[in-house]
Design a protein around this motif. Structure first.
Motif, PDB file in Angstrom:
ATOM      1  N   SER A  47      66.258  40.050  56.314  1.00 31.65           N
ATOM      2  CA  SER A  47      65.007  39.275  56.767  1.00 31.65           C
ATOM      3  C   SER A  47      63.842  40.212  56.743  1.00 31.65           C
ATOM      4  O   SER A  47      62.520  40.105  56.527  1.00 31.65           O
ATOM      5  CB  SER A  47      65.162  38.599  58.235  1.00 31.65           C
ATOM      6  OG  SER A  47      66.179  37.550  58.255  1.00 31.65           O
ATOM      7  N   TRP A  48      64.411  41.565  57.329  1.00 27.89           N
ATOM      8  CA  TRP A  48      63.336  42.758  57.367  1.00 27.89           C
ATOM      9  C   TRP A  48      62.810  42.989  56.088  1.00 27.89           C
ATOM     10  O   TRP A  48      61.499  43.201  55.824  1.00 27.89           O
ATOM     11  CB  TRP A  48      63.901  43.855  57.972  1.00 27.89           C
ATOM     12  CG  TRP A  48      63.126  45.052  58.146  1.00 27.89           C
ATOM     13  CD1 TRP A  48      62.641  45.895  57.243  1.00 27.89           C
ATOM     14  CD2 TRP A  48      62.216  45.449  59.671  1.00 27.89           C
ATOM     15  NE1 TRP A  48      61.755  46.847  57.838  1.00 27.89           N
ATOM     16  CE2 TRP A  48      61.679  46.632  59.284  1.00 27.89           C
ATOM     17  CE3 TRP A  48      62.426  44.846  60.809  1.00 27.89           C
ATOM     18  CZ2 TRP A  48      61.076  47.102  60.148  1.00 27.89           C
ATOM     19  CZ3 TRP A  48      61.648  45.603  61.723  1.00 27.89           C
ATOM     20  CH2 TRP A  48      60.992  46.522  61.558  1.00 27.89           C
ATOM     21  N   PHE A  49      63.624  43.097  55.050  1.00 30.48           N
ATOM     22  CA  PHE A  49      63.481  43.197  53.953  1.00 30.48           C
ATOM     23  C   PHE A  49      62.406  42.580  53.107  1.00 30.48           C
ATOM     24  O   PHE A  49      61.353  42.755  52.530  1.00 30.48           O
ATOM     25  CB  PHE A  49      64.685  43.683  52.801  1.00 30.48           C
ATOM     26  CG  PHE A  49      64.360  43.746  51.479  1.00 30.48           C
ATOM     27  CD1 PHE A  49      63.853  45.078  51.041  1.00 30.48           C
ATOM     28  CD2 PHE A  49      64.658  42.919  50.443  1.00 30.48           C
ATOM     29  CE1 PHE A  49      63.768  45.070  49.585  1.00 30.48           C
ATOM     30  CE2 PHE A  49      64.358  42.927  49.163  1.00 30.48           C
ATOM     31  CZ  PHE A  49      63.982  44.288  48.595  1.00 30.48           C
ATOM     32  N   ILE A  50      62.731  40.929  53.294  1.00 33.89           N
ATOM     33  CA  ILE A  50      61.896  40.051  52.802  1.00 33.89           C
ATOM     34  C   ILE A  50      60.696  39.928  53.519  1.00 33.89           C
ATOM     35  O   ILE A  50      59.630  39.756  52.744  1.00 33.89           O
ATOM     36  CB  ILE A  50      62.708  38.510  52.796  1.00 33.89           C
ATOM     37  CG1 ILE A  50      63.844  38.822  51.908  1.00 33.89           C
ATOM     38  CG2 ILE A  50      61.763  37.646  52.505  1.00 33.89           C
ATOM     39  CD1 ILE A  50      63.748  38.907  50.832  1.00 33.89           C
ATOM     40  N   ALA A  51      60.671  40.282  54.916  1.00 31.63           N
ATOM     41  CA  ALA A  51      59.408  40.312  55.526  1.00 31.63           C
ATOM     42  C   ALA A  51      58.191  41.371  55.026  1.00 31.63           C
ATOM     43  O   ALA A  51      57.152  41.153  54.907  1.00 31.63           O
ATOM     44  CB  ALA A  51      59.506  40.516  57.051  1.00 31.63           C
ATOM     45  N   ARG A  52      58.948  42.447  54.833  1.00 31.75           N
ATOM     46  CA  ARG A  52      58.285  43.709  54.071  1.00 31.75           C
ATOM     47  C   ARG A  52      57.657  43.373  53.090  1.00 31.75           C
ATOM     48  O   ARG A  52      56.310  43.768  52.642  1.00 31.75           O
ATOM     49  CB  ARG A  52      59.161  44.970  53.840  1.00 31.75           C
ATOM     50  CG  ARG A  52      59.436  45.682  55.228  1.00 31.75           C
ATOM     51  CD  ARG A  52      58.025  46.307  55.981  1.00 31.75           C
ATOM     52  NE  ARG A  52      57.737  47.415  54.819  1.00 31.75           N
ATOM     53  CZ  ARG A  52      58.258  48.394  54.493  1.00 31.75           C
ATOM     54  NH1 ARG A  52      59.318  49.121  55.506  1.00 31.75           N
ATOM     55  NH2 ARG A  52      58.002  49.535  53.831  1.00 31.75           N
ATOM     56  N   ILE A  53      58.382  42.496  51.883  1.00 33.37           N
ATOM     57  CA  ILE A  53      57.613  41.930  50.543  1.00 33.37           C
ATOM     58  C   ILE A  53      56.672  41.169  50.961  1.00 33.37           C
ATOM     59  O   ILE A  53      55.656  41.235  50.349  1.00 33.37           O
ATOM     60  CB  ILE A  53      58.720  41.485  49.871  1.00 33.37           C
ATOM     61  CG1 ILE A  53      59.937  42.478  49.565  1.00 33.37           C
ATOM     62  CG2 ILE A  53      58.113  40.674  48.562  1.00 33.37           C
ATOM     63  CD1 ILE A  53      61.049  41.757  48.686  1.00 33.37           C
ATOM     64  N   ALA A 105      56.865  36.155  59.104  1.00 34.23           N
ATOM     65  CA  ALA A 105      58.003  36.153  58.134  1.00 34.23           C
ATOM     66  C   ALA A 105      59.316  36.592  58.575  1.00 34.23           C
ATOM     67  O   ALA A 105      60.355  35.746  58.231  1.00 34.23           O
ATOM     68  CB  ALA A 105      57.403  36.929  56.984  1.00 34.23           C
ATOM     69  N   LEU A 106      59.402  37.537  59.470  1.00 34.95           N
ATOM     70  CA  LEU A 106      60.579  37.994  59.831  1.00 34.95           C
ATOM     71  C   LEU A 106      61.115  36.856  60.948  1.00 34.95           C
ATOM     72  O   LEU A 106      62.435  36.404  60.989  1.00 34.95           O
ATOM     73  CB  LEU A 106      60.451  39.195  60.779  1.00 34.95           C
ATOM     74  CG  LEU A 106      61.826  39.861  61.351  1.00 34.95           C
ATOM     75  CD1 LEU A 106      62.654  40.420  60.230  1.00 34.95           C
ATOM     76  CD2 LEU A 106      61.263  41.313  62.385  1.00 34.95           C
ATOM     77  N   PHE A 107      60.278  36.508  61.800  1.00 37.45           N
ATOM     78  CA  PHE A 107      60.531  35.108  62.446  1.00 37.45           C
ATOM     79  C   PHE A 107      61.174  33.901  61.838  1.00 37.45           C
ATOM     80  O   PHE A 107      62.261  33.319  62.324  1.00 37.45           O
ATOM     81  CB  PHE A 107      59.248  34.624  63.165  1.00 37.45           C
ATOM     82  CG  PHE A 107      59.482  33.511  64.202  1.00 37.45           C
ATOM     83  CD1 PHE A 107      59.805  33.663  65.666  1.00 37.45           C
ATOM     84  CD2 PHE A 107      59.286  32.110  63.743  1.00 37.45           C
ATOM     85  CE1 PHE A 107      60.095  32.743  66.530  1.00 37.45           C
ATOM     86  CE2 PHE A 107      59.571  30.945  64.679  1.00 37.45           C
ATOM     87  CZ  PHE A 107      59.654  31.358  65.953  1.00 37.45           C
ATOM     88  N   PHE A 108      60.608  33.615  60.754  1.00 28.80           N
ATOM     89  CA  PHE A 108      61.089  32.317  59.974  1.00 28.80           C
ATOM     90  C   PHE A 108      62.480  32.760  59.314  1.00 28.80           C
ATOM     91  O   PHE A 108      63.324  31.928  59.413  1.00 28.80           O
ATOM     92  CB  PHE A 108      60.242  32.360  58.739  1.00 28.80           C
ATOM     93  CG  PHE A 108      60.674  31.146  57.906  1.00 28.80           C
ATOM     94  CD1 PHE A 108      60.911  29.901  58.021  1.00 28.80           C
ATOM     95  CD2 PHE A 108      60.923  31.715  56.479  1.00 28.80           C
ATOM     96  CE1 PHE A 108      61.248  29.044  57.169  1.00 28.80           C
ATOM     97  CE2 PHE A 108      61.470  30.780  55.560  1.00 28.80           C
ATOM     98  CZ  PHE A 108      61.728  29.487  55.710  1.00 28.80           C
ATOM     99  N   MET A 109      62.678  34.089  58.781  1.00 28.55           N
ATOM    100  CA  MET A 109      63.921  34.359  58.019  1.00 28.55           C
ATOM    101  C   MET A 109      64.893  34.503  59.117  1.00 28.55           C
ATOM    102  O   MET A 109      66.000  34.102  58.796  1.00 28.55           O
ATOM    103  CB  MET A 109      63.657  35.575  57.251  1.00 28.55           C
ATOM    104  CG  MET A 109      62.686  35.639  56.002  1.00 28.55           C
ATOM    105  SD  MET A 109      63.515  34.466  54.768  1.00 28.55           S
ATOM    106  CE  MET A 109      64.905  34.997  54.436  1.00 28.55           C
TER     107      MET A 109
END
Length: 208
Positions: free
Chosen positions: A128-134, A147-151
């Motif tokens: 999730s951290w990786f996706i939120a960074r993107i 984004a991190l909250f959603f994931m």
């Protein structure tokens, strides 16, 4: 977004869920496929494939429901908590990450090792951290926490039925399509919005 883009998003996410559900089943339920491959039973094998595709489609619909619920919750949170909303989201993320270890472990009464739940929680957080960074890189820094909250939070809520099943097979069959669909929706949303904005600006310019 116009209705065409919404329908397109729905169908593409549905396809992602079906494909990832099927691919995941090849690894998680390999013994089920082996049963119909030796001896070879074409009709039963097709039925099994259709079943797992259908299961992936169901999880895709769950993912999309959660995504639109998240959009509403995010707007509501901004309205209620205003500048404190990011802090609230971080606290909820921490709470959910802890619950993802504690409550499932208690539910199994120690039948499943706590290490499995620890690894599961850490893996979800890292991904999730990786996706939120993107997401933050492609939009703005303020998008990172939502984004991190959603994931983490929304995916976990969607995953609850899979976590309640015995063993880990259906937990895996559910989480992979959920993550794939949630990732796609999160990362495609701003692109669709930018396309819609660009189209509107072009239309206005032509009329002018």
């Amino acid at each position: 977004m116009n209705s065409r883009k919404v329908v397109g998003l729905f169908l593409k996410t549905l396809a992602i869920g079906g494909v990832t559900g099927l691919l995941t089943s090849f690894f998680v339920k390999a013994e089920d496929y082996q049963e119909y491959l030796s001896p070879f039973n074409f009709m039963e094998l097709i039925g099994l494939i259709v079943f797992f595709i259908g299961l992936g489609l169901v999880f895709s619909v769950v993912s999309q429901t959660g995504f639109f619920a998240y959009l509403f919750v995010n707007r509501l949170g901004l309205g209620l908590f205003r500048s404190f909303w990011p802090t609230v989201q971080v606290l909820v993320i921490a709470f959910v990450a802890f619950d993802l270890v504690y409550f499932p472990y208690q539910a199994t009464k120690g039948e499943v090792s706590i290490l499995w739940y620890l690894l599961m929680s850490v893996a979800l957080l890292v991904y999730s951290w990786f996706i939120a960074r993107i997401k933050a890189k492609e939009t703005n820094k303020r998008a990172f926490i939502p984004a991190l909250f959603f994931m983490v939070v929304i995916t976990t809520v969607e995953w609850v039925p899979g976590l309640r099943t015995e063993g880990t097979d259906y937990a895996w069959l559910m989480i992979i399509p959920l993550l794939a669909c949630n990732t796609y929706q999160l990362l495609i949303l701003h692109r669709l919005q930018n396309d819609a904005t660009g189209s509107n600006n072009t239309t206005k310019a032509k009329k002018a």
